[in-house]
Design a protein around this motif. Sequence first.
Motif, mmCIF file in Angstrom:
data_model
loop_
_atom_site.group_PDB
_atom_site.id
_atom_site.type_symbol
_atom_site.label_atom_id
_atom_site.label_comp_id
_atom_site.label_asym_id
_atom_site.label_seq_id
_atom_site.Cartn_x
_atom_site.Cartn_y
_atom_site.Cartn_z
ATOM 1 N N ASP A 21 0.842 -1.195 0.000
ATOM 2 C CA ASP A 21 0.000 0.000 0.000
ATOM 3 C C ASP A 21 0.879 1.247 0.000
ATOM 4 O OD1 ASP A 21 -1.985 1.859 0.252
ATOM 5 O OD2 ASP A 21 -2.316 1.492 2.393
ATOM 6 N N LEU A 22 0.723 2.090 -1.015
ATOM 7 C CA LEU A 22 1.547 3.294 -1.134
ATOM 8 C C LEU A 22 0.733 4.570 -0.914
ATOM 9 C CD1 LEU A 22 3.751 2.356 -4.242
ATOM 10 C CD2 LEU A 22 4.344 2.198 -1.817
ATOM 11 N N THR A 23 -0.483 4.443 -0.430
ATOM 12 C CA THR A 23 -1.303 5.641 -0.225
ATOM 13 C C THR A 23 -0.758 6.531 0.886
ATOM 14 O OG1 THR A 23 -2.755 4.343 1.224
ATOM 15 C CG2 THR A 23 -3.416 4.571 -1.089
ATOM 16 N N GLY A 24 0.086 5.965 1.738
ATOM 17 C CA GLY A 24 0.635 6.762 2.827
ATOM 18 C C GLY A 24 1.886 7.537 2.460
ATOM 19 N N VAL A 25 2.365 7.399 1.208
ATOM 20 C CA VAL A 25 3.560 8.129 0.790
ATOM 21 C C VAL A 25 3.251 9.619 0.718
ATOM 22 C CG1 VAL A 25 5.210 8.481 -1.082
ATOM 23 C CG2 VAL A 25 4.448 6.170 -0.494
ATOM 24 N N ALA A 26 4.094 10.437 1.305
ATOM 25 C CA ALA A 26 3.874 11.881 1.315
ATOM 26 C C ALA A 26 3.720 12.417 -0.106
ATOM 27 C CB ALA A 26 5.043 12.580 2.002
ATOM 28 N N GLY A 27 2.627 13.155 -0.311
ATOM 29 C CA GLY A 27 2.372 13.748 -1.623
ATOM 30 C C GLY A 27 1.451 12.924 -2.498
ATOM 31 N N VAL A 28 1.239 11.643 -2.155
ATOM 32 C CA VAL A 28 0.393 10.775 -2.959
ATOM 33 C C VAL A 28 -1.056 10.893 -2.473
ATOM 34 C CG1 VAL A 28 -0.121 8.405 -3.646
ATOM 35 C CG2 VAL A 28 2.252 9.184 -3.467
ATOM 36 N N ALA A 29 -1.926 11.338 -3.376
ATOM 37 C CA ALA A 29 -3.342 11.474 -3.032
ATOM 38 C C ALA A 29 -4.136 10.237 -3.435
ATOM 39 C CB ALA A 29 -3.926 12.711 -3.699
#
Length: 523
Positions: A21-29
């Motif tokens: 899950d990459l939704t928590g990467v800063a800047g990723v909406a």
Amino acid sequence: MADTKREIERKYESDESGLPDLTGVAGVASVIDKGVAELDAVYYDTPDERLAAASITLRRRTGGDDAGWHLKFPVSSGVRDEIRAPLSETLPRDLAGLVRSRVRDAELVPLVRLRSTRDVSDLLDADGALLAEVSVDAVHAERLTDGGRTAQWSEIEVELADDGDPAFLDKVEKKLRKAGVRPSASPSKLARALRETAATGKGKPGKGKAGTDKVRKGQQGKKGKKGGGGVGKPGGAAEHVLAYIRVQRDAIVELDPAVRRDLFDSVHSMRVATRRLRSTFKSYGKVLDRTVTDPIGDELKWLAGELGVGRDHEVLAERVTAALAEMPESLVVGSVRTRVRTWVEAGSSGSRRALIAALDGERYLALLRTLDAVIAEPPLLKGAGGDPEKVIGKAVKRAFGKVSDLVEEALAQPSGAERDLAMHEARKKAKRARYAAEAATPLLGGPAKQLVRDMKALQSLLGDHQDSVMAREALRDLAFQAGQAGESSFTYGVLYGREERRAELAEAALPEAWHTITADSAF
């Protein structure tokens, strides 16, 4: 026509559990699923894998939205330039030219086939703009030569969006690492495929003849006319000279694609490499037999000339154009700017085509082969086995002595054509002394480094003087052409006078500059 794309990406090992899950990467909406693509790529190389040895990949790929021929050159870690051409049955001519310095006359053969099932997702910001493309690839590799071995693996690839901030990839990597994903041990799919499908004892790409030959320590090549000796022992004089020659040969090979692509400063850098080689052959004539190296020097001079077609005019045009731009409008009389612009364009017309034709010719390939041969089997003289510090130190001293003679000759001449010529010759010898000192620096250290700095400064001073000489000749021609067309030649005269003044300042600065150099020099 080939297109170029800067590719910035990172690869990671995958345990086939899919994308974390990459939704928590800063800047990723948002993370958008783009579906699955089936990719089929055949990678081409020489049988001895010369492209792979240089981390260059050439493939023909079908499937996905970028089917076609792809040629990738390394730029830095994780960064490559990808040159693309439309899908065709045979390798496009433009791409073939870009690998010619590596491939030479060898045949490009299908080496590896990679079939990948690619599950693609886009990472978008709050405005819906693409930040990066992330894919999970299930890869099946098949060696198309040497037994047809296969391998398969799964990996995650994160490619930065065009014009994206590379720092964003650090944020994605931090998230992946927290999920237990680790960077790939291989820089590319091809590198991994070659390693995992190699025959026993062939775990690394081979090194072909195109710029990868090694001169073994203590290797003795052909003896020169004077006979006697060879490298003699590790650390001998020849080894230091050959190491420098090898670097310059490699520079020519590596710069060839950049020159063909007209990348910034590539032509100049390649020309400098030819000059360094030619100067080294002359300066170290006690180490390498000049009856062998002088003909190579002639061919290097030819190549430098081909590289200089348009380049010398470009430098001169920049000088004249800059001087004209600095001139007050009240001193610009008539259609000077138009005539200068026409002169600039005329000088560059056709120069690129002529240069590419030279690089595509057999004469250029023959020169590269000859350089390979002289490194692999150097024509060693007795001095090659002598004490390195003495042999190389004497060579540098001789080179500096020739500069000294010409500078003193120039200082003894009154201002005029004879002094101009002596200063120009001194400049050429200063280049040779500089390159001789560069080759000597790993051995002689500080004194050689100081001489490199001194010769570079002298070269700059004398070069500015010579550029003034050439600019005045050009301005005289332009003034004549303007007069023939009934235009005013006033502005050209003003520019000519300013160039005369620049030359006078260079001549006035020479005595003190030379005194400083001779006071500093250990040679």
